[in-house]
Design a protein around this motif. Structure first.
Motif, mmCIF file in Angstrom:
data_model
loop_
_atom_site.group_PDB
_atom_site.id
_atom_site.type_symbol
_atom_site.label_atom_id
_atom_site.label_comp_id
_atom_site.label_asym_id
_atom_site.label_seq_id
_atom_site.Cartn_x
_atom_site.Cartn_y
_atom_site.Cartn_z
ATOM 1 N N MET A 176 0.834 -1.217 0.000
ATOM 2 C CA MET A 176 0.000 0.000 0.000
ATOM 3 C C MET A 176 0.863 1.259 0.000
ATOM 4 N N ARG A 177 0.620 2.123 -0.924
ATOM 5 C CA ARG A 177 1.389 3.374 -0.971
ATOM 6 C C ARG A 177 0.615 4.454 -0.223
ATOM 7 N N LYS A 178 1.287 5.069 0.745
ATOM 8 C CA LYS A 178 0.617 6.122 1.528
ATOM 9 C C LYS A 178 0.636 7.413 0.704
ATOM 10 N N PRO A 179 -0.494 8.043 0.469
ATOM 11 C CA PRO A 179 -0.501 9.287 -0.306
ATOM 12 C C PRO A 179 0.354 10.363 0.351
ATOM 13 N N LEU A 180 0.925 11.202 -0.471
ATOM 14 C CA LEU A 180 1.787 12.265 0.048
ATOM 15 C C LEU A 180 1.447 13.578 -0.671
ATOM 16 N N ILE A 181 1.224 14.614 0.103
ATOM 17 C CA ILE A 181 1.027 15.943 -0.474
ATOM 18 C C ILE A 181 2.212 16.799 -0.046
ATOM 19 N N ALA A 182 2.939 17.323 -1.037
ATOM 20 C CA ALA A 182 4.122 18.135 -0.728
ATOM 21 C C ALA A 182 3.922 19.540 -1.281
ATOM 22 N N GLY A 183 4.161 20.532 -0.445
ATOM 23 C CA GLY A 183 4.107 21.922 -0.899
ATOM 24 C C GLY A 183 5.507 22.380 -1.274
ATOM 25 N N ASN A 184 5.613 23.098 -2.358
ATOM 26 C CA ASN A 184 6.893 23.696 -2.764
ATOM 27 C C ASN A 184 6.708 25.206 -2.696
ATOM 28 N N TRP A 185 7.300 25.815 -1.680
ATOM 29 C CA TRP A 185 7.099 27.261 -1.489
ATOM 30 C C TRP A 185 7.965 28.094 -2.433
ATOM 31 N N LYS A 186 8.799 27.437 -3.201
ATOM 32 C CA LYS A 186 9.697 28.132 -4.145
ATOM 33 C C LYS A 186 10.428 29.264 -3.413
ATOM 34 N N MET A 187 10.669 30.394 -4.099
ATOM 35 C CA MET A 187 11.395 31.492 -3.427
ATOM 36 C C MET A 187 10.386 32.528 -2.919
ATOM 37 N N TYR A 188 9.451 32.028 -2.108
ATOM 38 C CA TYR A 188 8.451 32.895 -1.489
ATOM 39 C C TYR A 188 8.531 32.751 0.024
ATOM 40 N N LYS A 189 8.167 33.804 0.701
ATOM 41 C CA LYS A 189 8.072 33.894 2.172
ATOM 42 C C LYS A 189 9.458 34.074 2.816
ATOM 43 N N VAL A 190 9.646 35.259 3.393
ATOM 44 C CA VAL A 190 10.843 35.493 4.211
ATOM 45 C C VAL A 190 10.659 34.668 5.491
ATOM 46 N N PRO A 191 11.736 34.405 6.244
ATOM 47 C CA PRO A 191 11.605 33.501 7.390
ATOM 48 C C PRO A 191 10.479 33.867 8.354
ATOM 49 N N SER A 192 10.282 35.167 8.633
ATOM 50 C CA SER A 192 9.215 35.504 9.586
ATOM 51 C C SER A 192 7.838 35.155 9.010
ATOM 52 N N GLU A 193 7.648 35.364 7.719
ATOM 53 C CA GLU A 193 6.366 34.986 7.102
ATOM 54 C C GLU A 193 6.205 33.467 7.087
ATOM 55 N N ALA A 194 7.306 32.792 6.809
ATOM 56 C CA ALA A 194 7.268 31.322 6.757
ATOM 57 C C ALA A 194 6.866 30.760 8.119
ATOM 58 N N GLU A 195 7.397 31.373 9.173
ATOM 59 C CA GLU A 195 7.077 30.868 10.523
ATOM 60 C C GLU A 195 5.616 31.138 10.885
ATOM 61 N N LEU A 196 5.125 32.318 10.483
ATOM 62 C CA LEU A 196 3.704 32.611 10.727
ATOM 63 C C LEU A 196 2.822 31.606 10.004
ATOM 64 N N PHE A 197 3.208 31.315 8.764
ATOM 65 C CA PHE A 197 2.423 30.370 7.967
ATOM 66 C C PHE A 197 2.481 28.970 8.583
ATOM 67 N N ALA A 198 3.677 28.601 9.078
ATOM 68 C CA ALA A 198 3.818 27.275 9.716
ATOM 69 C C ALA A 198 2.884 27.185 10.927
ATOM 70 N N LYS A 199 2.765 28.301 11.659
ATOM 71 C CA LYS A 199 1.858 28.290 12.824
ATOM 72 C C LYS A 199 0.416 28.074 12.378
ATOM 73 N N GLU A 200 0.078 28.686 11.232
ATOM 74 C CA GLU A 200 -1.270 28.505 10.685
ATOM 75 C C GLU A 200 -1.488 27.036 10.290
ATOM 76 N N LEU A 201 -0.448 26.434 9.710
ATOM 77 C CA LEU A 201 -0.576 25.043 9.253
ATOM 78 C C LEU A 201 -0.844 24.081 10.408
ATOM 79 N N LYS A 202 -0.473 24.508 11.600
ATOM 80 C CA LYS A 202 -0.738 23.652 12.766
ATOM 81 C C LYS A 202 -2.237 23.478 12.997
ATOM 82 N N ASN A 203 -3.039 24.349 12.381
ATOM 83 C CA ASN A 203 -4.496 24.234 12.535
ATOM 84 C C ASN A 203 -5.116 23.197 11.604
ATOM 85 N N MET A 204 -4.300 22.607 10.746
ATOM 86 C CA MET A 204 -4.869 21.593 9.854
ATOM 87 C C MET A 204 -5.203 20.355 10.676
ATOM 88 N N PRO A 205 -6.235 19.647 10.294
ATOM 89 C CA PRO A 205 -6.530 18.409 11.015
ATOM 90 C C PRO A 205 -5.361 17.440 10.870
#
Ligand code: PEP
Length: 250
Positions: free
Chosen positions: A1-30
């Motif tokens: 069985m292959r476990k599905p994988l979703i990968a985000g590629n942020w490319k050259m977007y988001k300075v570190p402070s924005e990236a960290e804010l976004f990571a905090k938002e991602l913690k709200n995902m189920p």
């Protein structure tokens, strides 16, 4: 069985402070036990994002690597550095690197090997351009990219590799391959792996990338050989990325 994988590629977007804010938002995902989630973030954001996502089950990936442990390679980042920073996945041979930075299949093969040597997971990107597609060269191009890109990978190591089929004409254009088009190429890729490595091909995850969005993910994931997605633009916003991560097979 292959476990599905979703990968985000942020490319050259988001300075570190924005990236960290976004990571905090991602913690709200189920939390999902039945799928893997990865965010491939810019180098300067890796440690901050990893700290925030620790214990969430969301893995941190890198978008590139230089295939040497260390040395006089000003401006480059080694697999040892990525490993030490807690990276688990590394994109190798993204079409933007092939096209803008002239990366060759041989060089990409070195990267894939380096990532494996440091016990991380390479995400080997392959895909044809619009011109090649229109000239009917899709399978020839894919076969060459696979043959060379995997040339240092023997036997069981193939298990540790993820392939991302990303038709160049679909990346960032809003025009995705149809699920059937993608499935045809994914099947070809799996056959290639089977012919070269045997039955282990059944365990190798093959992702589709190219204008994946909330509107098309469910249909794409219904295809037998599509095991997940590599998502660029739509991974940069919480609403779209969380909807893609929460895909439902119809
Ligand atoms: C990508 O960056 O790998 C990609 C597929 O981009 P997008 O989803 O924006 O087409």
């Amino acid at each position: 069985m292959r476990k599905p994988l979703i990968a985000g590629n942020w490319k050259m977007y988001k300075v570190p402070s924005e990236a960290e804010l976004f990571a905090k938002e991602l913690k709200n995902m189920p939390a999902y036990g039945d799928r893997d989630i990865v965010v491939c973030v810019p180098f300067p954001a890796i440690s901050g994002v990893r700290r925030i996502l620790a214990e969430t089950g969301i893995f941190v990936g890198a978008q590139n690597v230089y295939p040497a442990k260390e040395g006089a390679y000003t401006g480059e980042v080694s697999p040892l550095m990525l490993k030490d920073a807690g990276v688990l996945f590394v994109i190798c041979g993204h079409s933007e690197r092939r096209q803008i930075f002239n990366e060759t299949d041989d060089f990409i093969a070195e990267k894939v090997k380096a990532v494996i040597d440091y016990e991380m997971t390479p995400v080997l990107c392959i895909g044809e351009t619009l011109k090649q597609n229109e000239a009917g060269e899709t399978f020839t191009v894919i076969e060459k990219q696979l043959k060379t890109g995997l040339r240092h990978i023997s036997g069981d190591a193939i298990r540790k590799i993820i392939i991302a089929y990303e038709p160049v004409w679909a990346i960032g254009t809003g025009k995705n391959a149809t699920p059937q088009q993608a499935q045809t190429v994914h099947r070809f890729i799996r056959k290639f792996i089977e012919q070269n490595y045997g039955q282990v091909a059944r365990d190798v995850r093959i992702l589709y990338g190219g204008s994946v969005k909330p509107e098309n993910i469910d249909d794409l994931m219904c295809e037998e050989d599509i095991d997940g997605a590599l998502v660029g633009g739509a991974s940069l916003r919480f609403e779209s990325f969380s909807r893609i991560v929460g895909f439902q097979k119809k």
